[in-house]
Design a protein around this motif. Structure first.
Motif, PDB file in Angstrom:
ATOM      1  N   LYS B  48     -64.985 -28.376 -13.077  1.00  0.00           N
ATOM      2  CA  LYS B  48     -63.915 -27.307 -13.527  1.00  0.00           C
ATOM      3  C   LYS B  48     -63.211 -26.642 -12.370  1.00  0.00           C
ATOM      4  N   VAL B  49     -62.024 -26.367 -12.637  1.00  0.00           N
ATOM      5  CA  VAL B  49     -61.135 -25.462 -11.606  1.00  0.00           C
ATOM      6  C   VAL B  49     -60.747 -24.316 -12.360  1.00  0.00           C
ATOM      7  N   PRO B  50     -61.193 -23.213 -11.617  1.00  0.00           N
ATOM      8  CA  PRO B  50     -60.915 -21.851 -12.209  1.00  0.00           C
ATOM      9  C   PRO B  50     -59.349 -21.913 -12.458  1.00  0.00           C
ATOM     10  N   GLN B  51     -59.255 -20.792 -13.097  1.00  0.00           N
ATOM     11  CA  GLN B  51     -57.833 -20.001 -13.177  1.00  0.00           C
ATOM     12  C   GLN B  51     -56.646 -20.738 -13.870  1.00  0.00           C
ATOM     13  N   LEU B  52     -57.126 -22.142 -14.271  1.00  0.00           N
ATOM     14  CA  LEU B  52     -55.865 -22.967 -14.772  1.00  0.00           C
ATOM     15  C   LEU B  52     -55.789 -22.855 -16.364  1.00  0.00           C
ATOM     16  N   ALA B 159     -48.333 -24.402 -15.260  1.00  0.00           N
ATOM     17  CA  ALA B 159     -49.543 -24.170 -14.604  1.00  0.00           C
ATOM     18  C   ALA B 159     -49.234 -23.239 -13.353  1.00  0.00           C
ATOM     19  N   ALA B 163     -51.027 -19.859 -12.675  1.00  0.00           N
ATOM     20  CA  ALA B 163     -52.255 -19.636 -11.705  1.00  0.00           C
ATOM     21  C   ALA B 163     -51.841 -18.338 -10.799  1.00  0.00           C
ATOM     22  N   PRO B 165     -51.231 -14.914 -11.649  1.00  0.00           N
ATOM     23  CA  PRO B 165     -51.244 -13.609 -12.178  1.00  0.00           C
ATOM     24  C   PRO B 165     -51.420 -12.600 -11.639  1.00  0.00           C
TER      25      PRO B 165
END
Lengths: 678, 169
Positions: B48-52, B159, B163, B165
Motif C-alpha cells: 500500500k502507498v499512503p495518501q493516494l 492523483a 496527493a 492536500p
C-alpha cells in the motif's frame, strides 16, 4: 541503421575522442618527445574529422581538418610542441565540444565562432612550420671571376636554418688540368627552415647566372635515409632491375649467421616465433580492450540479477517449508546457488564502476588555466586514479570537486612571493587522491597553502549571525562553519570563487550521495578536504520499521538512535506540537502515521518506538510501531506513473520479494520544521 | 524487441485490424489494445502507498522494477467485493510510464477490425465516455474498448491533486 542512431553514436564517440584529445594534449606538454602519445592525439582528432565528414557535419570536419594539419606538422617535428600551440589546440577542443553539443541538442552552431581560432592555427602553421629542403647548388664555373665567394652564400644559408652540407668534388679535375680561377665544386645540402623556397632562393640571387640551384622540399617520410638501392637508381649508377636482382640474392641476417655457424637454424626458428608472437601482441594492444554498453542495458542487468537473488531467498524459504528428508543436500545446493548469485551480483555491480581518473584528468586543465589566471604556479598531483566509483556517484562528484579545487587555487595557495617569504617552494601543489577503505571511497583534495584563518571564519560567522558568540567553539567546530549556508570568507569576489554559494553546496551535494565531508587544517601549511563516499550509489543501509502493518525503510545515514521514551519525557508545546526529552534536550516528535496517513498499531510513544533522525543540523523523533532490523537496500523509483507521495522517497524490494517504501527523511523534517515555526 | 509500443493507437491504425486483450470487470467485458499491454501477471503482493486515491492499490515488484497498480473497478466506480480467484494484473504501458491494472479475469486476445468498433454511446454507460474508444462487436457480444492512454493519464492528474492536500505556504 537509421540516421538518428548514427548521430547518437557519433555524439558519444566524438565526445569521447575529444576528451582523449584534450587529455593527450595536456600530457604531451609534459612529455613532448612521446611520439606514441602524439599519434594517439592525432588519431583521435582524425576520427572526429572522419566521422563528422561522413555524417555531413561540415563545420566540425572543416575545423578538425585544420587542427589535424597542425598536429601532423607536430608529428613531423616541423612544429614544436609548445605551450602556445597547445593552448590554441585546447581552445579548439572546447569549440569542438561545443559543436558536438550543438549536434546533440539539435541547435544551430554559429560557425563564425571558429574563424578566430582557424586564423590563429593557420598563423601557427605558417610561422612555425619548419620544413626540410634538399638544396642542390651547382654554381657556374665563373663564380670566382664574378667576384662572388661561395662560402658567403653558404653562410647566408646557415642564417636562415640548420644546414648540413656535402661538397661534391667529382668534377674537380686533376691538379695539372685545374684552372684556379674556376669553380669545380657542387654542393648538396639539407636545409631545415621556416622560410619558404622563394626566400631560400634569394640567398642564391647572385649565383644563379650560369649556375643552377634546385630547392626540393623533402616530405617527412622521405626524410629518413633513403634505401641504398633507391639512391643508386636515382644517381643513375644502376638500373632498377639491377637493384631488384641484388635484393633477391641478398640473404637475411638469420641465414648469414647460420652460414657462419654462429647460431643453429633451430635458434633462429625460436626467435622468429617469438618475434611473430610479439607482433600479435602489439596488434592486440592496439585493439581496445573495452566495449561500449548502453547504461540502460546495464541497469536492466542489475535489476534482473537483484530479482534472481530475491527469488533465491524465496526458494530457500519454500524448500525449508517442506522437509523431504534430503535437506542436507538441498541446503548444500542452495548455499552454492547463493554464493554464485552473490558473485554475479557483485560483478554486475562492478560493471557500473568507473575509475576516478576519468574525472580527475579533467582537472589538470582546470588547474593549469585557473592558476595562470591567478598568476600562481600550481601543480596538480593526482594519485589513485584507478580507484573505482559507481558511475552515478562519479558524475555527481565532479562539481563539488571543481569547487574544492577552485577554492584551493583561489584562497588556499599563496602567491609565489608570499610563499617564498614563508620559506615554502614558490610553486604550490594540490594533491588530488582517491583510495578505498572498507565500503567507502575517500577522495582528498589537499593543498599546501596557508590553511584556514580561524579568526576570520569566526568573525564572519558572528557577523553573518551563524554563531552568536565567538567563544566556546573548538577548532574543528570553527573550521566546519565554512560549510554553513551563506558563508564565504573571500574578501573580494573573484571569478573563481567567493560567490557566497560555496562549501555548503559542496556539503549538500556530497550528503545527497550519502557521503560525508571532513576538513583538516594545518595552519600555515595547508588544508585537506576529505570526501567519504559509499562504493555504490544504489545500495544503502536501511533501518526497517513497521507502521500500521506495513514495512518502511529509514536510510541509516540519517538515523542517530532509536529509543522508547518514558511517559514523562513526552511533552506538548502550545497544546499542539509534541516534543520528546532526550537526555535533557527537547526534540520535536513526528507521528509518522499522521504524516503518511496510515492507521497505526500503537499511538503512545512510550509503548511504541521513536527513531531519532537528523538532517543537516535539525533533529526529529519519528514515531513508528516497531523496529524490524537493518539491511542493505537498493533504492528504486516508484514508477513515473505514480504521483509523488509526501514523505516517501522511493521504494525497495525486500528479501521476500515485497516492495517496501523508503522514507524521505529530509523532506519530512523540513516540512515539520516549517509547520512548527508557523 | 518491439514491446515498447506506446503510440496513439487512434491515429495510425485506421483500416488495420488490431489485436486487443479482453478482460472482465464484474459481468462486463472490456478490451485494451494489445500494443499497450506489456504482460499479464497473477495477482501478487501489493504494498500500500499512503495518501493516494482509493483505486490506487499500491505498488508491486515486477522482476525488480516497482510498478504502481490501479484497481480498474474502483477507478470506474464499480461495485468491488474483494478480488476473485482469477484476478490478475495487466501491466500496461502508456506515455506516462508503466501501470498495472487489476481486473477480475483476462479472457482472450482477439482481433477487432476497426470498422466493427462503433462510437461510444453517449448515455447508459457506467464509466466516463472519454475513457471509451468505442463499442466493439465480437461475434454476438459487445466489448467496451478502452483508451488506455486516457484512462491512465486521467489518473496522473487526478492523483497529483489528491496527493497534495497539505498546502504549506
Amino acid at each position: 541503421m537509421d540516421l538518428e542512431k548514427l548521430r547518437s553514436i557519433f555524439i558519444d564517440e566524438a565526445m569521447e575522442q575529444a576528451s582523449v584529445f584534450e587529455e593527450g594534449l595536456l600530457q604531451i606538454e609534459k612529455s613532448p618527445q612521446d611520439k606514441e602519445l602524439l599519434n594517439t592525439i592525432f588519431r583521435s582528432i582524425h576520427t572526429i574529422k572522419g566521422a563528422s565528414g561522413t555524417l555531413g557535419f561540415t563545420d566540425i570536419s572543416r575545423f578538425t581538418h585544420v587542427m589535424e594539419e597542425l598536429l601532423d606538422l607536430m608529428r613531423q617535428e616541423r612544429l614544436a610542441v609548445e605551450r602556445e600551440t597547445i593552448d590554441v589546440l585546447l581552445r579548439a577542443t572546447d569549440l569542438i565540444k561545443e559543436m558536438i553539443e550543438a549536434v546533440a541538442s539539435g541547435s544551430d552552431f554559429d560557425s563564425t565562432k571558429c574563424e578566430g581560432l582557424v586564423t590563429e592555427m593557420e598563423e601557427l602553421k605558417r610561422l612555425q612550420t619548419k620544413r626540410t629542403y634538399r638544396v642542390l647548388f651547382r654554381p657556374g664555373p665563373d663564380l670566382f671571376r664574378r667576384g662572388l665567394d661561395p662560402l658567403v652564400i653558404l653562410d647566408g644559408l646557415r642564417e636562415i636554418g640548420e644546414v648540413t652540407m656535402r661538397a661534391d668534388t667529382d668534377a674537380v679535375p686533376p691538379l695539372s688540368e685545374m684552372d684556379p680561377e674556376e669553380l669545380y665544386l657542387r654542393w648538396e645540402m639539407e636545409l631545415k627552415t621556416e622560410r619558404d623556397p622563394a626566400e631560400i632562393e634569394k640567398v642564391f640571387e647572385f649565383a644563379m647566372d650560369g649556375g643552377d640551384v634546385k630547392i626540393i622540399p623533402v616530405e617527412a617520410s622521405e626524410e629518413e635515409v633513403p634505401l641504398l638501392g633507391q639512391l643508386l637508381v636515382e644517381e643513375g649508377v644502376v638500373g632498377p632491375e639491377d637493384v631488384e636482382k641484388a635484393l633477391k640474392s641478398q640473404k637475411r641476417v638469420g641465414e648469414i649467421l647460420v652460414k657462419q655457424g654462429k647460431v643453429s637454424p633451430k635458434d633462429i626458428e625460436k626467435v622468429v616465433e617469438k618475434q611473430s608472437q610479439r607482433k600479435v601482441e602489439s596488434l592486440k594492444k592496439s585493439i581496445s580492450s573495452t566495449i561500449r554498453v548502453d547504461l540502460k542495458k546495464l541497469d536492466h542487468l542489475v535489476n534482473i540479477v537483484g530479482e534472481m537473488v530475491i527469488i533465491h531467498s524465496m526458494l530457500q524459504q519454500a524448500v525449508q517449508g517442506n522437509d523431504n528428508g534430503d535437506s542436507e543436500r538441498t541446503d548444500a545446493v542452495l548455499s552454492q546457488l547463493q554464493r554464485i548469485g552473490k558473485d554475479i551480483q557483485e560483478s554486475v555491480m562492478s560493471l557500473r564502476m568507473l575509475p576516478v581518473g576519468e574525472v580527475f584528468n579533467r582537472f589538470t586543465r582546470l588547474v593549469r588555466e585557473l592558476s595562470s589566471s591567478k598568476n600562481k604556479r600550481i601543480e596538480l598531483v593526482i594519485t589513485g586514479e584507478d580507484t573505482e566509483l559507481d558511475k552515478g556517484v562519479l558524475e555527481k562528484i565532479t562539481d563539488p570537486l571543481v569547487h574544492l579545487i577552485r577554492n584551493a587555487i583561489d584562497h588556499g595557495i599563496e602567491t609565489a612571493e608570499e610563499r617564498t617569504s614563508r620559506g615554502k617552494p614558490p610553486h604550490g601543489t594540490i594533491r588530488l587522491s582517491a583510495y578505498q577503505m572498507g565500503d567507502s571511497v575517500f577522495i582528498d583534495v589537499e593543498d599546501d597553502g596557508r590553511g584556514l584563518d580561524k579568526e576570520r571564519i569566526l568573525n564572519k560567522a558572528v557577523q553573518k549571525g551563524i554563531v552568536e558568540s565567538p567563544s566556546g567553539l573548538t577548532d574543528d567546530q570553527i573550521y566546519n562553519l565554512i560549510f554553513m549556508p551563506g558563508f564565504s570568507t573571500a574578501e573580494k569576489v573573484t571569478d573563481i570563487s567567493g560567490r557566497g554559494v560555496g562549501m555548503d553546496v559542496v556539503k549538500r551535494n556530497i550528503e545527497a550521495l550519502n557521503g560525508r565531508v571532513f576538513i583538516r587544517v594545518r595552519p600555515g601549511e595547508g588544508t585537506t578536504v576529505s570526501i567519504k563516499l559509499p562504493l555504490t550509489l544504489a545500495i544503502i543501509d536501511g533501518l526497517t520499521v513497521l507502521i500500521g502493518g506495513e514495512v518502511f525503510v529509514i536510510p541509516i545515514s540519517s538515523v542517530i538512535e532509536s529509543l522508547r521514551p518514558g511517559r514523562e519525557n513526552v511533552k506538548t508545546l502550545n497544546e499542539r506540537d509534541e516534543v520528546i526529552g532526550v537526555r535533557g534536550e527537547f526534540i520535536p516528535l513526528i507521528r509518522l502515521y499522521e504524516e503518511l496517513g496510515v492507521t497505526p498499531r500503537k499511538r503512545d510513544p512510550w509503548k511504541a518506538i521513536v527513531v531519532l533522525v537528523s538532517h543537516e543540523d535539525k533533529r526529529c523523533c519519528l514515531l513508528v510501531d516497531d523496529l524490524i532490523g537493518e539491511q542493505q537496500i537498493v533504492i528504486k523509483s516508484l514508477g513515473t506513473a505514480l504521483p509523488k507521495v509526501r514523505g516517501i522517497g522511493g521504494g525497495t524490494i525486500l528479501g521476500d520479494g515485497r516492495v517496501a517504501l523508503v522514507l524521505d527523511v529530509p523532506g519530512i523534517i523540513e516540512r515539520t520544521m516549517r509547520r512548527v515555526i508557523r | 524487441m518491439t514491446e515498447r509500443s506506446l503510440v496513439k493507437e487512434t491515429e495510425d491504425t485506421t483500416g488495420e485490424e488490431q489485436q486487443y486483450v479482453t478482460f472482465s470487470l464484474n459481468d462486463e467485458e472490456y478490451a485494451v489494445a494489445a500494443r499497450n499491454v506489456r504482460e499479464i501477471i497473477e495477482l501478487t503482493n501489493i504494498t500500500k502507498v499512503p495518501q493516494l486515491t482509493e483505486h490506487f492499490r499500491g505498488v508491486i515488484n515486477l522482476r525488480g522494477t516497482i510498478v504502481p497498480v490501479v484497481d480498474l473497478k474502483l477507478k470506474f466506480g464499480m461495485r468491488s467485493d474483494g478480488y476473485r480467484k482469477h484476478a490478475c494484473i495487466i501491466v500496461t504501458e502508456f506515455s506516462g510510464g508503466i501501470m498495472g491494472l487489476i481486473v477480475d479475469a483476462v479472457s482472450d486476445v482477439i482481433q477487432i477490425p476497426e470498422e466493427s468498433i462503433a462510437a461510444p454511446p453517449s448515455l447508459g454507460s457506467r464509466i466516463r465516455t472519454d475513457f471509451v474508444r468505442g463499442m466493439g462487436r465480437v461475434g454476438g457480444d459487445l466489448v467496451i474498448v478502452l483508451d488506455v492512454e486516457r484512462v491512465l493519464s486521467d489518473d496522473e492528474f487526478a492523483a497529483v491533486e489528491e496527493a497534495e492536500p497539505f498546502k504549506d505556504t
